[in-house]
Enzyme design. Structure first.
Site, PDB file in Angstrom:
ATOM      1  CE  LYS A  48      -2.125  -4.239   3.471  1.00  0.00           C
ATOM      2  NZ  LYS A  48      -2.229  -5.314   2.464  1.00  0.00           N
ATOM      3  CD  GLU A  62      -2.681   5.420   3.963  1.00  0.00           C
ATOM      4  OE1 GLU A  62      -2.116   5.874   4.972  1.00  0.00           O
ATOM      5  OE2 GLU A  62      -3.519   6.064   3.312  1.00  0.00           O
ATOM      6  CE1 TYR A 109      -4.185  -1.632   5.322  1.00  0.00           C
ATOM      7  CE2 TYR A 109      -3.378   0.516   4.623  1.00  0.00           C
ATOM      8  CZ  TYR A 109      -3.815  -0.760   4.313  1.00  0.00           C
ATOM      9  OH  TYR A 109      -3.878  -1.156   3.002  1.00  0.00           O
ATOM     10  CB  THR A 152      -0.918   0.023   1.241  1.00  0.00           C
ATOM     11  OG1 THR A 152      -1.555   1.303   1.344  1.00  0.00           O
ATOM     12  CG2 THR A 152      -0.123  -0.208   2.519  1.00  0.00           C
ATOM     13  NE  ARG A 170     -11.901   1.660  -2.023  1.00  0.00           N
ATOM     14  CZ  ARG A 170     -10.849   1.097  -1.459  1.00  0.00           C
ATOM     15  NH1 ARG A 170     -10.941  -0.126  -0.943  1.00  0.00           N
ATOM     16  NH2 ARG A 170      -9.688   1.709  -1.405  1.00  0.00           N
TER      17      ARG A 170
END
Length: 365
Positions: free
Chosen positions: A158, A132, A154, A130, A189
């Site tokens: 990850k 992020e 999160y 990701t 989504r």
């Protein structure tokens, strides 16, 4: 004759998993998906695939090593796409331990299952990483060499997943790859994600089913692409000659404010923005009515405000086209779908109400 292309998809009931399953089936794969046992049906995105030749579902959980090993040993996949995750950033602050177990240790369970089952030389693994990871960004745009600075539970989980994939690639010579996905959306989504929340609210407000939309940081910048295009890049990564990690992005950046403006435009409402920060409001130009407000409830404890991917490597080495679906086309696809959904939901509600009235009056028995 047994099929030589066998794919195992975790997270098959999600947005990406459903699109990937469709793509792989069209390419002649036997597609196996992992689903969790639940009294609630989480399968509407793949309902149209059930019963199709080459499509199979199995009960297992990324939190259960034995179930993962059992399925990997049984079907002996040639490709594994690990898409399952607790993927909501805000939720990761509320459930950090669960997020770590699934998004970090879950990746290890997949890798270990492949190793234990003796499939290191025959099974290729794709890990959905990701953007992020870049978190508190250290350069713009971000590419495969940009340092990580995770800024949420999160993202931290990850990051473990990303590095354990690289470690198993080096230690065991596994064909294991990370796809660093920037934000990718679609009409499939989940409704709690900000993009879908916006398009659904725009449709409901237009059809008189909602009064106002509440959002968090309107100035957050994201690189948004179409999920249907992104799963093609996932597949291309595993068809590459050597295992490697790739940024999957469009290379174009927009704010949450821009997304909302465009979504309302496509339902026929032109927004005008007034105020700043928490006091900013989106006002219907035609009526003067406030339709969008900022709520502090949607601000994160630590917020990533500037994600922008550089897909140069994926374009050059994989031949992937990140511009297949433009930002404007993506928003329109989502809005058109939600306009139909809201209208259908309204029609179904009217039918239920009418039926209840008929039954109550004894007209229908």
């Amino acid at each position: 004759m047994a099929n030589s292309k066998i794919a195992l998809i975790t997270g098959i009931t999600g947005q990406d998993g459903s699109y990937l399953a469709e793509l792989l089936l069209s390419k002649g794969y036997d597609v196996h998906g992992i689903i969790r046992r639940s009294s609630v049906d989480f399968r509407p995105r793949i309902a149209h695939l059930e019963g199709k030749k080459g499509f199979h579902l199995h009960y297992a959980d990324l939190g259960d090593s034995m179930s993962i090993v059992g399925i990997v040993d049984k079907i002996k996949p040639t490709e594994i796409y690990n898409l399952a995750a607790q993927s909501h950033v805000q939720v990761s602050f509320d459930s950090p331990e669960f997020t770590a177990d699934v998004d970090a240790v879950g990746v290890l369970r997949i890798l270990e299952a492949v190793r234990i089952c003796g499939l290191v030389d025959t099974c290729r693994i794709y890990q959905a990483s990701t953007s992020e990871l870049y978190g508190k960004v250290e350069e713009v745009p971000q590419n495969e060499n940009t340092p990580f600075h995770p800024y949420s539970p999160y993202a931290v989980a990850k990051q473990y997943g990303f590095w354990i994939v690289k470690e198993y690639r080096d230690a065991y010579n596994m064909f294991a790859c990370n796809g660093i996905l920037f934000n990718h959306e679609s009409e499939r989504r989940g409704e709690t994600f900000v993009t879908r929340k916006i398009t659904l609210a725009a449709a409901r407000i237009k059809q008189g089913k909602q009064d106002k939309l509440y959002l968090g940081n309107l100035s957050s910048r994201r690189d948004w692409g179409y999920a249907k295009d992104y799963v093609e890049c996932m597949w291309l990564i595993l068809q590459n000659k050597k295992p490697d990690d790739f940024v999957i992005a469009t290379g174009v950046q927009h704010t949450v404010r821009e997304f909302a403006t465009l979504a309302f435009h496509y339902v026929g409402i032109e927004l005008e923005w007034q105020g700043e920060g928490a006091d900013e409001k989106g006002i219907d130009k035609a009526t003067g009515k406030v339709l969008v407000e900022v709520s502090p409830d949607f601000y994160r404890p630590t917020d990533v405000v500037n994600l922008w991917g550089d897909p140069t490597k994926a374009k050059a080495e994989l031949g992937w086209n990140p511009s297949k679906t433009s930002f404007e086309e993506l928003v329109k696809i989502m809005v058109d779908s939600d306009m139909k959904k809201v209208a259908a939901d309204d029609a179904a509600t009217r039918v239920r109400v009418n039926l209840e009235e008929y039954l109550e009056k004894g007209i229908v028995k």
